[in-house]
Scaffold this active site. Structure first.
Site, PDB file in Angstrom:
ATOM      1  N   LYS A  51       0.631  -1.321  -0.112  1.00  0.00           N
ATOM      2  CA  LYS A  51       0.016  -0.200  -0.199  1.00  0.00           C
ATOM      3  C   LYS A  51       0.792   1.186  -0.077  1.00  0.00           C
ATOM      4  O   LYS A  51       2.270   1.397   0.120  1.00  0.00           O
ATOM      5  CB  LYS A  51      -0.826  -0.241   1.142  1.00  0.00           C
ATOM      6  N   LEU A  91      -4.097  -5.370  11.383  1.00  0.00           N
ATOM      7  CA  LEU A  91      -4.516  -4.115  11.284  1.00  0.00           C
ATOM      8  C   LEU A  91      -5.531  -3.791   9.827  1.00  0.00           C
ATOM      9  O   LEU A  91      -6.510  -2.934   9.636  1.00  0.00           O
ATOM     10  CB  LEU A  91      -3.984  -2.832  11.449  1.00  0.00           C
ATOM     11  N   ASP A  92      -4.999  -4.875   8.846  1.00  0.00           N
ATOM     12  CA  ASP A  92      -5.477  -4.504   7.115  1.00  0.00           C
ATOM     13  C   ASP A  92      -6.511  -5.123   7.752  1.00  0.00           C
ATOM     14  O   ASP A  92      -7.719  -4.584   6.232  1.00  0.00           O
ATOM     15  CB  ASP A  92      -4.289  -5.027   6.433  1.00  0.00           C
TER      16      ASP A  92
END
Length: 103
Positions: A51, A91-92
């Site tokens: 990302k 967390l993704d």
């Protein structure tokens, strides 16, 4: 991991504490989709840039693209064994069953 190399959550924090060398990673031009590499003795530590920003969430296609790059990097360097954490499942919040099936 994100292009900004913030390493502020989940497994990235662990990797940063254990392996460090943030400057070495930065020098490898961390861009979305790339694979960065650290050499630690006989070990190759490969970082997938999935990302642009740490606050972003990768898509399944982003992860697939990164895994394809990982495969190509491993083939180019004749690396055959690897251990991989549960990518993008912290967390993704991607489903590890789907990400794991991409391997």
């Amino acid at each position: 991991m994100a292009e900004d190399l913030q390493m502020s959550g989940c497994i990235a924090v662990v990797f940063n504490k254990k392996f460090g060398e943030l400057q070495t990673l930065q020098e490898q031009n961390p861009e979305f989709g790339r694979v960065l590499q650290l050499k630690k003795g006989q070990r190759n530590i490969l970082y997938l840039i999935t990302k642009k920003h740490s606050r972003d969430k990768p898509s399944y296609e982003d992860v697939r693209r990164s895994l394809t790059r990982l495969r190509n990097t491993m083939l180019d360097q004749n690396l055959v064994d690897f251990v991989i954490p549960k990518l993008a499942s912290g967390l993704d919040k991607l489903d590890w069953r789907i990400v794991g099936s991409m391997l």
